[in-house]
Motif scaffolding. Structure first.
Motif, PDB file in Angstrom:
ATOM      1  N   UNK A 252     -13.223  -6.088   0.380  1.00  0.00           N
ATOM      2  CA  UNK A 252     -12.395  -4.892   0.482  1.00  0.00           C
ATOM      3  C   UNK A 252     -12.732  -4.197   1.798  1.00  0.00           C
ATOM      4  N   UNK A 253     -11.851  -3.311   2.239  1.00  0.00           N
ATOM      5  CA  UNK A 253     -12.086  -2.576   3.470  1.00  0.00           C
ATOM      6  C   UNK A 253     -11.662  -1.136   3.319  1.00  0.00           C
ATOM      7  N   UNK A 254     -12.165  -0.279   4.187  1.00  0.00           N
ATOM      8  CA  UNK A 254     -11.857   1.137   4.103  1.00  0.00           C
ATOM      9  C   UNK A 254     -11.853   1.761   5.493  1.00  0.00           C
TER      10      UNK A 254
ATOM     11  N   UNK B 181      -4.186  -2.262   0.640  1.00  0.00           N
ATOM     12  CA  UNK B 181      -3.337  -3.090  -0.219  1.00  0.00           C
ATOM     13  C   UNK B 181      -1.902  -3.119   0.287  1.00  0.00           C
ATOM     14  N   UNK B 182      -1.378  -1.963   0.654  1.00  0.00           N
ATOM     15  CA  UNK B 182      -0.002  -1.871   1.146  1.00  0.00           C
ATOM     16  C   UNK B 182       0.072  -1.857   2.674  1.00  0.00           C
ATOM     17  N   UNK B 183      -1.082  -1.947   3.318  1.00  0.00           N
ATOM     18  CA  UNK B 183      -1.218  -2.025   4.773  1.00  0.00           C
ATOM     19  C   UNK B 183      -0.454  -0.906   5.480  1.00  0.00           C
ATOM     20  N   UNK B 184      -0.859   0.313   5.176  1.00  0.00           N
ATOM     21  CA  UNK B 184      -0.284   1.477   5.835  1.00  0.00           C
ATOM     22  C   UNK B 184      -1.257   2.639   5.723  1.00  0.00           C
TER      23      UNK B 184
ATOM     24  N   UNK C 285       1.100   5.043  14.044  1.00  0.00           N
ATOM     25  CA  UNK C 285       0.293   3.904  13.605  1.00  0.00           C
ATOM     26  C   UNK C 285       1.073   2.989  12.675  1.00  0.00           C
ATOM     27  N   UNK C 286       1.804   3.538  11.728  1.00  0.00           N
ATOM     28  CA  UNK C 286       2.518   2.710  10.759  1.00  0.00           C
ATOM     29  C   UNK C 286       3.672   1.937  11.371  1.00  0.00           C
TER      30      UNK C 286
ATOM     31  N   UNK D 275      -1.715  -2.772  12.532  1.00  0.00           N
ATOM     32  CA  UNK D 275      -2.046  -2.773  11.108  1.00  0.00           C
ATOM     33  C   UNK D 275      -2.602  -4.134  10.675  1.00  0.00           C
ATOM     34  N   UNK D 276      -2.007  -5.201  11.177  1.00  0.00           N
ATOM     35  CA  UNK D 276      -2.523  -6.540  10.848  1.00  0.00           C
ATOM     36  C   UNK D 276      -3.929  -6.725  11.400  1.00  0.00           C
TER      37      UNK D 276
END
Length: 350
Positions: free
Chosen positions: A125-127, A143-146, A161-162, A168-169
């Motif tokens: 997991x990442x944060x 999870x939703x990459x945003x 950013x979004x 994001x990738x």
């Protein structure tokens, strides 16, 4: 984002048996005299292992195993990375002040990012959590990459950013792959230290004869500990206040549990504090001769002092490689700015 970040980043995500974490805490400050304007602290399984601030301007090891495992090239590259990050965060805190219509006063821009790995299941997991002036600002929904936020002042950053899908990738790749690789490497470096077991020291403390009694366990490692009370050999949960886990300066931990019952009650019954740790279980029967009654002058000072040190160290952080100079704002660094030989990582600024 978790509320722990809002509380000056004390609420570090817990690491349980088999789960490991690599975290970086960055903080930029404004209006705090005699305190660094920027500080970075790296932690493996909640143990500080690297440190940088805007006064020393040098990334340094905080564990012997880290100093012995990496050479000069590593520390030089980390220093260059954080020097650029320092400048970025000084800019970003000024931008935040403008967004919130602030001028003078004390202000703090905080970031916590990294990854976790479950050794038993293989799950990763990442944060990436950002805070400003003790409040949540925005965070990464991996999870939703945003990036998400409920704060209007963060809207400009979220849009920028979004809309950058490549960035994001990159964030996802770092947290699920590169960060995990560095975490495993650091775990191997510090295996003998990170896998050690140190028994807690347990004391019964009381401010005055009529005050609640605190069961204080300190100096233990790893941090998993259970403190409970028994009354006449039966579990007793009433009138019990369990304290927060606190990190000591030496990397060990401390925790308290306070029993609020009248002295006549615990003198007429058998109350017992039970501290369960991986190293051993300690049972302390509550009797007058075992209580340290001059609690306030010494133990409280020690505890508060340790908390202050943790606040000052873990109030400190940021990520990024170069100052992004195009537009005024909290800007992400391009994916191409990342250094493949560095465990640090560039991220959107708070």
């Amino acid at each position: 984002m978790q509320s722990g970040l809002a509380l000056l980043l004390i609420g570090i995500q817990l690491v349980y048996a088999g789960k490991h974490s690599l975290q970086y805490f960055y903080t930029a400050t404004s209006g705090l005299p005699n305190f660094p304007q920027f500080v970075s602290v790296g932690l493996v399984d909640e143990q500080p292992f690297t440190y940088y601030d805007s006064n020393i301007r040098r990334e340094t090891p905080r564990q012997d195993w880290m100093a012995k495992s990496e050479g000069e090239d590593y520390w030089e590259q980390q220093t260059q990375t954080l020097t650029g990050t320092e400048q970025s965060f000084k800019n970003n805190i000024n931008v935040a002040k403008e967004r919130f219509n602030q001028t003078g006063g004390v202000h703090i821009n905080q970031v916590m990012y990294g990854c976790s790995w479950d050794e038993e299941t293989g799950d990763v997991d990442g944060f990436d959590e950002h805070g400003y002036d003790g409040e949540d600002f925005f965070s990464l929904d991996l999870k939703n990459l945003r990036y998400i936020s409920t704060v209007p002042e963060a809207h400009i950053t979220l849009v920028k950013v979004n809309n950058n899908k490549a960035l994001l990738e990159q964030k996802k790749q770092y947290r699920t792959q590169e960060c995990i690789e560095w975490l495993k490497k650091y775990l191997q470096y510090g295996k003998s230290t990170l896998e050690r077991k140190v028994s807690p020291e347990v004391s019964l403390l009381q401010k005055s004869p009529s005050s609640p009694v605190t069961c204080h366990a300190t100096g233990f490692y790893p941090k998993e500990v259970t403190i409970s009370w028994q009354k006449n050999k039966q579990d007793h949960d009433e009138d019990v206040d369990l304290g927060e886990l606190v990190v000591n300066e030496d990397g060990t931990f401390q925790k308290t549990s306070t029993l609020s019952v009248k002295p006549d009650d615990w003198k007429m019954n058998v109350y017992e504090c039970v501290v369960e740790h991986k190293s051993r279980t300690i049972r302390s029967i509550l009797t007058e001769d075992k209580i340290k009654t001059n609690y306030a002058p010494v133990p409280i000072g020690i505890i508060v002092g340790v908390v202050a040190v943790v606040l000052l160290l873990v109030i400190i952080a940021v990520a990024g490689y170069k100052v992004y100079q195009k537009n005024k704002g909290f800007n992400p660094v391009n994916a191409s700015d990342d250094g493949s030989n560095s465990s640090a990582h560039s991220d959107p600024k708070a």
